[in-house]
Design an enzyme around this catalytic site. Structure first.
Site: not given
Length: 192
Positions: A8, A61, A63-64, A66-67, A105, A139
């Protein structure tokens, strides 16, 4: 440290994460959202020649993949994540398993409370901007509103009228007040 940032505010979030790490003399591995990685890649391209090799590292990449890999890499001495509560919980658990600190956060609803003695017009403006800022993709969006009973109907009706005045359109047009959502998936979430 390993930093995972959301879609965001990709450039702003990157600056918030990179600047303190560099100022403290730390290296950083930062992972932008796969939906919004171009601004961070452009920043790295522009400043990487100013830094010693390996100080600023950008991983792209999903997130599922590389994260998730970052959460289990033993080379980090801290993990930081900004995003959903669900993913943040996994980041916190991964950091605990590695015995390293984490900063989280996490998403949520920020409440606005309006009492009958408020400056009415300013409160309307604040509620409208608090909810619709950045197309509501924030957020800390003030999208949970508590209104004192005596002014509830008046305030809600006036706020609905303010929302109707918002010019929705293409984000590059000068008179647009609310542009597009980041992707179709986010739009579907909102419509639900």
């Amino acid at each position: 440290g390993g930093q995972i940032i959301p879609w965001n505010f990709p450039f702003l979030m990157a600056a918030w994460k990179i600047a303190p790490a560099l100022a403290a003399g730390c290296t950083i591995v930062i992972h932008p959202s796969s939906s919004t990685s171009l601004s961070l890649l452009s920043l790295a391209q522009k400043i990487n020649h100013l830094l010693p090799k390996g100080v600023l590292n950008v991983i792209t990449g999903r997130g599922s993949k590389s994260g998730e890999y970052m959460l289990h890499h033993k080379g980090f001495n801290k993990l930081a994540f900004t995003g959903s509560t669900e993913v943040g919980r996994r980041v916190g658990i991964a950091a605990a398993e590695l015995l390293i600190p984490s900063t989280l956060e996490l998403g949520g609803k920020s409440a606005n409370i309006f009492f009958d003695d408020m400056p009415f017009d300013k409160a309307l403006e604040g509620a409208q901007k608090g909810i619709l800022f950045n197309q509501g993709q924030v957020c800390c969006a003030g999208s949970r509103i508590f209104v004192q009973e005596g002014i509830y109907d008046k305030f809600v009706n006036a706020l609905a009228e303010e929302f109707k005045k918002i010019k929705v359109g293409l984000p590059w047009e000068d008179d647009t007040q609310m542009g597009s959502q980041v992707n179709a998936g986010q739009l579907e979430t909102i419509l639900k």
